[in-house]
Design a protein around this motif. Structure first.
Motif, PDB file in Angstrom:
ATOM      1  N   ILE A   8       0.853  -1.190   0.000  1.00  0.00           N
ATOM      2  CA  ILE A   8       0.000   0.000   0.000  1.00  0.00           C
ATOM      3  C   ILE A   8       0.890   1.242   0.000  1.00  0.00           C
ATOM      4  N   ALA A   9       0.831   2.032  -1.074  1.00  0.00           N
ATOM      5  CA  ALA A   9       1.686   3.211  -1.199  1.00  0.00           C
ATOM      6  C   ALA A   9       0.974   4.499  -0.815  1.00  0.00           C
ATOM      7  N   THR A  10      -0.317   4.582  -1.056  1.00  0.00           N
ATOM      8  CA  THR A  10      -1.042   5.803  -0.716  1.00  0.00           C
ATOM      9  C   THR A  10      -2.539   5.541  -0.723  1.00  0.00           C
ATOM     10  N   LYS A  11      -3.257   6.400  -0.019  1.00  0.00           N
ATOM     11  CA  LYS A  11      -4.719   6.368  -0.020  1.00  0.00           C
ATOM     12  C   LYS A  11      -5.227   7.796  -0.205  1.00  0.00           C
ATOM     13  N   THR A  12      -6.230   7.962  -1.044  1.00  0.00           N
ATOM     14  CA  THR A  12      -6.796   9.291  -1.244  1.00  0.00           C
ATOM     15  C   THR A  12      -7.795   9.609  -0.140  1.00  0.00           C
ATOM     16  N   TYR A  13      -8.054  10.897   0.026  1.00  0.00           N
ATOM     17  CA  TYR A  13      -9.041  11.315   1.016  1.00  0.00           C
ATOM     18  C   TYR A  13     -10.400  10.747   0.616  1.00  0.00           C
ATOM     19  N   PRO A  14     -11.203  10.254   1.574  1.00  0.00           N
ATOM     20  CA  PRO A  14     -12.490   9.642   1.231  1.00  0.00           C
ATOM     21  C   PRO A  14     -13.396  10.614   0.465  1.00  0.00           C
ATOM     22  N   SER A  15     -14.147  10.049  -0.466  1.00  0.00           N
ATOM     23  CA  SER A  15     -15.112  10.829  -1.228  1.00  0.00           C
ATOM     24  C   SER A  15     -16.498  10.229  -1.040  1.00  0.00           C
ATOM     25  N   GLU A  22     -19.414   6.027   0.858  1.00  0.00           N
ATOM     26  CA  GLU A  22     -18.112   6.630   1.117  1.00  0.00           C
ATOM     27  C   GLU A  22     -17.021   5.706   0.605  1.00  0.00           C
ATOM     28  N   THR A  23     -16.138   6.251  -0.233  1.00  0.00           N
ATOM     29  CA  THR A  23     -15.122   5.398  -0.836  1.00  0.00           C
ATOM     30  C   THR A  23     -13.742   6.039  -0.748  1.00  0.00           C
ATOM     31  N   VAL A  24     -12.731   5.166  -0.807  1.00  0.00           N
ATOM     32  CA  VAL A  24     -11.325   5.575  -0.817  1.00  0.00           C
ATOM     33  C   VAL A  24     -10.662   4.861  -1.984  1.00  0.00           C
ATOM     34  N   CYS A  25      -9.807   5.583  -2.698  1.00  0.00           N
ATOM     35  CA  CYS A  25      -8.999   4.962  -3.744  1.00  0.00           C
ATOM     36  C   CYS A  25      -7.623   4.667  -3.178  1.00  0.00           C
ATOM     37  N   THR A  26      -7.198   3.423  -3.279  1.00  0.00           N
ATOM     38  CA  THR A  26      -5.889   2.998  -2.788  1.00  0.00           C
ATOM     39  C   THR A  26      -4.987   2.700  -3.975  1.00  0.00           C
ATOM     40  N   ALA A  27      -3.765   3.199  -3.929  1.00  0.00           N
ATOM     41  CA  ALA A  27      -2.772   2.875  -4.952  1.00  0.00           C
ATOM     42  C   ALA A  27      -1.607   2.169  -4.300  1.00  0.00           C
ATOM     43  N   GLU A 158     -22.841   2.594  10.568  1.00  0.00           N
ATOM     44  CA  GLU A 158     -22.226   2.154   9.322  1.00  0.00           C
ATOM     45  C   GLU A 158     -20.900   2.858   9.058  1.00  0.00           C
ATOM     46  N   ILE A 159     -20.802   4.130   9.444  1.00  0.00           N
ATOM     47  CA  ILE A 159     -19.596   4.924   9.252  1.00  0.00           C
ATOM     48  C   ILE A 159     -19.120   5.389  10.628  1.00  0.00           C
ATOM     49  N   PRO A 160     -17.814   5.302  10.939  1.00  0.00           N
ATOM     50  CA  PRO A 160     -17.330   5.661  12.275  1.00  0.00           C
ATOM     51  C   PRO A 160     -17.675   7.078  12.697  1.00  0.00           C
ATOM     52  N   SER A 161     -17.630   8.030  11.804  1.00  0.00           N
ATOM     53  CA  SER A 161     -17.960   9.413  12.128  1.00  0.00           C
ATOM     54  C   SER A 161     -18.267  10.148  10.843  1.00  0.00           C
ATOM     55  N   ASN A 162     -18.874  11.323  10.981  1.00  0.00           N
ATOM     56  CA  ASN A 162     -19.165  12.102   9.795  1.00  0.00           C
ATOM     57  C   ASN A 162     -17.874  12.455   9.061  1.00  0.00           C
ATOM     58  N   LEU A 163     -17.933  12.404   7.755  1.00  0.00           N
ATOM     59  CA  LEU A 163     -16.769  12.728   6.948  1.00  0.00           C
ATOM     60  C   LEU A 163     -16.719  14.232   6.725  1.00  0.00           C
ATOM     61  N   GLU A 164     -15.645  14.848   7.193  1.00  0.00           N
ATOM     62  CA  GLU A 164     -15.522  16.297   7.099  1.00  0.00           C
ATOM     63  C   GLU A 164     -15.121  16.730   5.701  1.00  0.00           C
ATOM     64  N   ILE A 186      -3.244  17.910  -4.819  1.00  0.00           N
ATOM     65  CA  ILE A 186      -2.843  16.739  -4.046  1.00  0.00           C
ATOM     66  C   ILE A 186      -4.081  16.158  -3.364  1.00  0.00           C
ATOM     67  N   ASN A 187      -4.337  14.886  -3.590  1.00  0.00           N
ATOM     68  CA  ASN A 187      -5.491  14.239  -2.957  1.00  0.00           C
ATOM     69  C   ASN A 187      -5.033  13.129  -2.015  1.00  0.00           C
ATOM     70  N   ASP A 188      -3.907  13.347  -1.383  1.00  0.00           N
ATOM     71  CA  ASP A 188      -3.328  12.393  -0.445  1.00  0.00           C
ATOM     72  C   ASP A 188      -4.009  12.573   0.913  1.00  0.00           C
ATOM     73  N   TRP A 189      -4.612  11.511   1.441  1.00  0.00           N
ATOM     74  CA  TRP A 189      -5.311  11.563   2.731  1.00  0.00           C
ATOM     75  C   TRP A 189      -4.391  12.120   3.816  1.00  0.00           C
ATOM     76  N   GLU A 190      -3.134  11.760   3.753  1.00  0.00           N
ATOM     77  CA  GLU A 190      -2.150  12.172   4.752  1.00  0.00           C
ATOM     78  C   GLU A 190      -2.083  13.704   4.880  1.00  0.00           C
ATOM     79  N   ILE A 191      -2.152  14.401   3.754  1.00  0.00           N
ATOM     80  CA  ILE A 191      -2.024  15.860   3.760  1.00  0.00           C
ATOM     81  C   ILE A 191      -3.285  16.513   4.322  1.00  0.00           C
ATOM     82  N   PHE A 192      -4.443  16.019   3.936  1.00  0.00           N
ATOM     83  CA  PHE A 192      -5.688  16.557   4.493  1.00  0.00           C
ATOM     84  C   PHE A 192      -5.751  16.326   6.004  1.00  0.00           C
TER      85      PHE A 192
END
Length: 275
Positions: A8-15, A22-27, A158-164, A186-192
């Motif tokens: 797993i190299a990166t995950k995008t912020y959930p959309s 609610e989905t996440v793209c993993t690369a 269903e979802i742990p918390s509201n997605l901000e 940049i759509n890197d979850w880490e940065i958000f």
């Protein structure tokens, strides 16, 4: 489906998706049985925050899972995953200047965005020749009406918390080795998450002041630290419905060697978070 190993190299912020909620793209990197890198892989869709806690893979972990080609997405790197089959095998650390992480991703480096396109690919890692500037800009503060309606329909459990909705976008303007200039968000979850954490721990009295402080901390990290002390690469990918449009979906940032490293900047050191 076939069970395979993936770094797993990166995950995008959930959309928010009306179809997948609610989905996440993993690369990441598809590995062979001996954990040697084969090719880049995109896992989508995946409802990451709905996974069991022991299956929520951190960045730079090797997982084993059942996957198959995504027949709804013609990009060759795109796969579906059986959520219930995910097993986290081990985490790849940062020892010896990220040497093990480098051994997985740098053999799969492309020379440019055009190189990715010429090979019929839609995902990869590139090394910018030079960074013109880091930037941020304001974004919408609220989800679109359709996205809000989707959130309202979600079951509380269903979802742990509201997605901000993060009200800012971050990005780099840069030049590639072929002298082509790009301006990519940049759509890197880490940065958000870095922005959100800095805002939430701020002691300022108003939201505007807390946001301003968080934006400055992100700037310090992405502009001062990364551009002076890190050997920065971009993990980039295109959009399913707009194949010519690429964005930065992950940052790869081992340190510059100690011999060539500039003096320590005068700012509070921040840590990014493995998401």
């Amino acid at each position: 489906m076939e069970r395979r190993k993936i770094l797993i190299a990166t995950k995008t912020y959930p959309s928010i998706s009306t179809k997948y909620r609610e989905t996440v793209c993993t690369a990441g990197v598809l590995l062979d049985d001996n954990e040697q890198p084969r090719e880049w892989i995109r896992i989508y869709p995946i409802r990451f925050r709905q996974l069991d806690f022991d299956q929520r893979y951190p960045r730079w972990s090797i997982i084993s899972a059942n996957i198959e080609k995504n027949d709804k997405d013609s990009r060759i790197e795109s796969y579906r995953i059986d959520d219930s089959s995910i097993q986290i095998l081990r985490k790849i650390g940062t020892e010896d200047d990220w040497s093990e992480r480098k051994s997985f991703v740098l053999p799969l480096q492309f020379q440019s965005i055009q190189d990715i396109k010429d090979q019929g690919k839609s995902l990869g890692i590139i090394k910018p020749k030079s960074i013109i500037k880091y930037y941020y800009k304001k974004d919408k503060r609220e989800w679109e009406d359709k996205q809000k309606a989707t959130l309202d329909q979600l079951d509380f459990f269903e979802i742990p918390s509201n997605l901000e909705k993060i009200p800012y976008k971050f990005g780099y303007e840069f030049i590639e080795n072929n002298q082509v200039k790009h301006k990519y968000s940049i759509n890197d979850w880490e940065i958000f998450e870095l922005y959100r954490k800095c805002r939430d721990i701020s002691k300022k009295s108003t939201l505007e002041e807390r946001e301003a402080e968080a934006l400055e901390k992100v700037r310090q990290k992405l502009e001062i630290d990364f551009l002076n002390k890190k050997d920065l690469y971009f993990i980039v990918g295109n959009l399913k419905d707009h194949r010519q449009t690429f964005m930065i979906i992950g940052l790869f940032y081992p340190s510059i060697s100690k011999e060539s490293e500039p003096p320590e900047p005068n700012y509070t050191q921040l840590n990014l978070f493995d998401f």
